[in-house]
Design a protein around this motif. Structure first.
Motif, PDB file in Angstrom:
ATOM      1  N   PHE A  21       0.646  -1.102   0.127  1.00 34.10           N
ATOM      2  CA  PHE A  21      -0.152  -0.046  -0.060  1.00 34.10           C
ATOM      3  C   PHE A  21       0.675   1.220   0.079  1.00 34.10           C
ATOM      4  O   PHE A  21       0.430   2.224  -0.589  1.00 34.10           O
ATOM      5  N   LYS A  22       1.824   0.998   0.843  1.00 34.70           N
ATOM      6  CA  LYS A  22       2.888   2.335   0.691  1.00 34.70           C
ATOM      7  C   LYS A  22       3.501   2.509  -0.806  1.00 34.70           C
ATOM      8  O   LYS A  22       3.723   3.751  -1.276  1.00 34.70           O
ATOM      9  N   GLY A  23       3.841   1.401  -1.254  1.00 30.08           N
ATOM     10  CA  GLY A  23       4.331   1.540  -2.781  1.00 30.08           C
ATOM     11  C   GLY A  23       3.343   1.883  -3.891  1.00 30.08           C
ATOM     12  O   GLY A  23       3.707   2.748  -4.508  1.00 30.08           O
ATOM     13  N   LEU A  24       2.197   1.600  -3.603  1.00 32.57           N
ATOM     14  CA  LEU A  24       0.921   1.776  -4.491  1.00 32.57           C
ATOM     15  C   LEU A  24       0.816   3.173  -4.245  1.00 32.57           C
ATOM     16  O   LEU A  24       0.468   3.949  -5.201  1.00 32.57           O
ATOM     17  N   SER A  25       0.852   3.904  -3.149  1.00 33.45           N
ATOM     18  CA  SER A  25       0.780   5.230  -2.823  1.00 33.45           C
ATOM     19  C   SER A  25       1.468   6.192  -3.682  1.00 33.45           C
ATOM     20  O   SER A  25       1.309   7.275  -4.005  1.00 33.45           O
ATOM     21  N   MET A  26       2.748   5.586  -4.076  1.00 35.32           N
ATOM     22  CA  MET A  26       3.919   6.379  -4.788  1.00 35.32           C
ATOM     23  C   MET A  26       4.101   5.999  -6.297  1.00 35.32           C
ATOM     24  O   MET A  26       4.238   7.029  -6.987  1.00 35.32           O
ATOM     25  N   LEU A  68      10.968   4.627  -5.871  1.00 34.88           N
ATOM     26  CA  LEU A  68      10.871   4.093  -4.470  1.00 34.88           C
ATOM     27  C   LEU A  68       9.613   3.319  -4.185  1.00 34.88           C
ATOM     28  O   LEU A  68       9.630   2.088  -3.893  1.00 34.88           O
ATOM     29  N   GLY A  69       8.459   3.757  -4.984  1.00 33.29           N
ATOM     30  CA  GLY A  69       7.077   3.055  -4.635  1.00 33.29           C
ATOM     31  C   GLY A  69       7.307   1.625  -5.356  1.00 33.29           C
ATOM     32  O   GLY A  69       6.723   0.594  -5.149  1.00 33.29           O
ATOM     33  N   ASN A  70       7.914   1.472  -6.723  1.00 37.24           N
ATOM     34  CA  ASN A  70       8.032   0.308  -7.260  1.00 37.24           C
ATOM     35  C   ASN A  70       8.916  -0.693  -6.720  1.00 37.24           C
ATOM     36  O   ASN A  70       8.889  -1.886  -6.593  1.00 37.24           O
ATOM     37  N   LEU A  71       9.913  -0.239  -6.015  1.00 38.77           N
ATOM     38  CA  LEU A  71      10.897  -1.069  -4.996  1.00 38.77           C
ATOM     39  C   LEU A  71       9.990  -1.610  -3.858  1.00 38.77           C
ATOM     40  O   LEU A  71      10.064  -2.614  -3.823  1.00 38.77           O
ATOM     41  N   LEU A  72       9.204  -0.776  -3.460  1.00 38.52           N
ATOM     42  CA  LEU A  72       8.216  -1.201  -2.332  1.00 38.52           C
ATOM     43  C   LEU A  72       7.388  -2.410  -2.555  1.00 38.52           C
ATOM     44  O   LEU A  72       7.093  -3.337  -2.097  1.00 38.52           O
ATOM     45  N   VAL A  73       6.750  -2.226  -3.795  1.00 35.04           N
ATOM     46  CA  VAL A  73       5.929  -3.081  -4.469  1.00 35.04           C
ATOM     47  C   VAL A  73       6.698  -4.545  -4.746  1.00 35.04           C
ATOM     48  O   VAL A  73       6.021  -5.641  -4.264  1.00 35.04           O
TER      49      VAL A  73
END
Length: 307
Positions: free
Chosen positions: A92-97, A159-164
């Motif tokens: 969810f944090k990654g998707l928000s970015m 960063l969002g893609n990395l978190l996903v």
């Protein structure tokens, strides 16, 4: 209609729900609820639903009456961390970015990650074809993380893609370690415990963000989208997956994950929430080719086995 056809429809509905969830959840975050606060709400609601259904099943004597052995609780706690807490928080944090399409494409890497972790943890043999598939998939993912851009020009998209991707790795590890529990217990026996421990784990991250939500000014459409994520994207999809796994082989169920980017792309573009770029298309080609090389070899081995 046969049970198999019903199961196939159920698996398709699961992929459709997951596909539209990428866009629906992003409509909520971060304008109305921040990512961690949304996760706390999602896990809390799902935990409540799983325990209520579990109690109803026990009262109606549906399914086997089982108790979790004490020595299995460390594995349940590990499943809660990798399958609920870390998995959902990073997603969810990654998707928000990032964008819905980029997130959906990266999620297709899950079968590749499961194979890598299986080779490390349970020493599954790695053939050259599978190694090539993994390398292609990782290249496509890295390319998307480094060069994929958001339609909103968000500077944190990489960063969002990395978190996903971290979310996909976490979920892949969860799939490996949860197998022993699935072989030993009925799913509802342990899943309610996994979500309960997961809920406890996400409280420190999401409580302050959850408290800061101004519920009085939330538009009705946003409330419905939050309810959709809690009820359908988590609880309902899990029940449909149970139905599918009873009638279909796990390898066939896994194939339906590849429909998610299709549904996510159609839904996001139709609403103007995302756009196709050559980076996303190229990355998808590399990732899907890699997944094909990994899963096709496995299916060939199954066809060669005596029935």
């Amino acid at each position: 209609m046969s049970k198999r056809n019903i199961a196939l429809i159920g698996a398709t509905i699961v992929s459709l729900i997951y596909g539209v969830t990428f866009t629906i959840a992003k409509d909520v975050m971060p304008n109305y609820i921040n990512a961690y606060g949304f996760i706390l709400l999602r896990v809390a609601g799902s935990t409540l639903l799983f325990w209520i259904v579990g109690l109803i099943m026990k009262m109606l004597k549906i399914g086997p009456s089982e108790k979790i052995a004490l020595h299995d609780f460390p594995r349940i706690i590990a499943c809660a961390f990798f399958g609920v807490a870390l998995n959902m928080l990073t997603f969810f944090k990654g998707l928000s970015m990032t964008t819905p399409i980029s997130a959906a494409v990266i999620m297709v890497c899950t079968p590749l990650i499961v194979l890598i972790l299986s080779a490390i943890i349970i020493k599954e043999k790695m053939r050259k074809r599978k190694i090539l598939g993994i390398l292609l998939g990782l290249f496509g993912t890295s390319f998307l993380i480094l060069y994929g851009k958001s339609v909103e020009n968000n500077s944190n998209v990489s960063l969002g893609n990395l978190l996903v991707l971290i979310n996909a790795i976490s979920y892949g590890y969860y799939l490996v370690i949860v197998k022993k529990l699935m072989d030993k217990y009925n799913a509802f026996t342990f899943v309610k415990w996994i979500y309960l421990f997961g809920f406890i784990m996400v409280i420190p991250f999401g409580f302050s963000q959850f408290q800061s939500v101004n519920w009085a000014v939330l538009p009705t459409v946003i409330v419905w989208k939050i309810a959709f994520v809690v009820v359908f994207s988590t609880f309902f999809t899990y029940l449909l997956n149970l139905l599918s796994m009873r009638e279909l082989k796990p390898t066939l169920v896994a194939v339906f994950i590849y429909l998610q980017p299709l549904f996510a792309t159609v839904f996001a573009i139709s609403l103007g929430k995302d756009e196709l770029t050559w980076v996303k298309i190229s990355s998808a080609i590399f990732i899907f080719t890699g997944v094909y090389l990994v899963t096709d070899k496995k299916s060939e081995q199954q066809r060669d086995e005596p029935k």
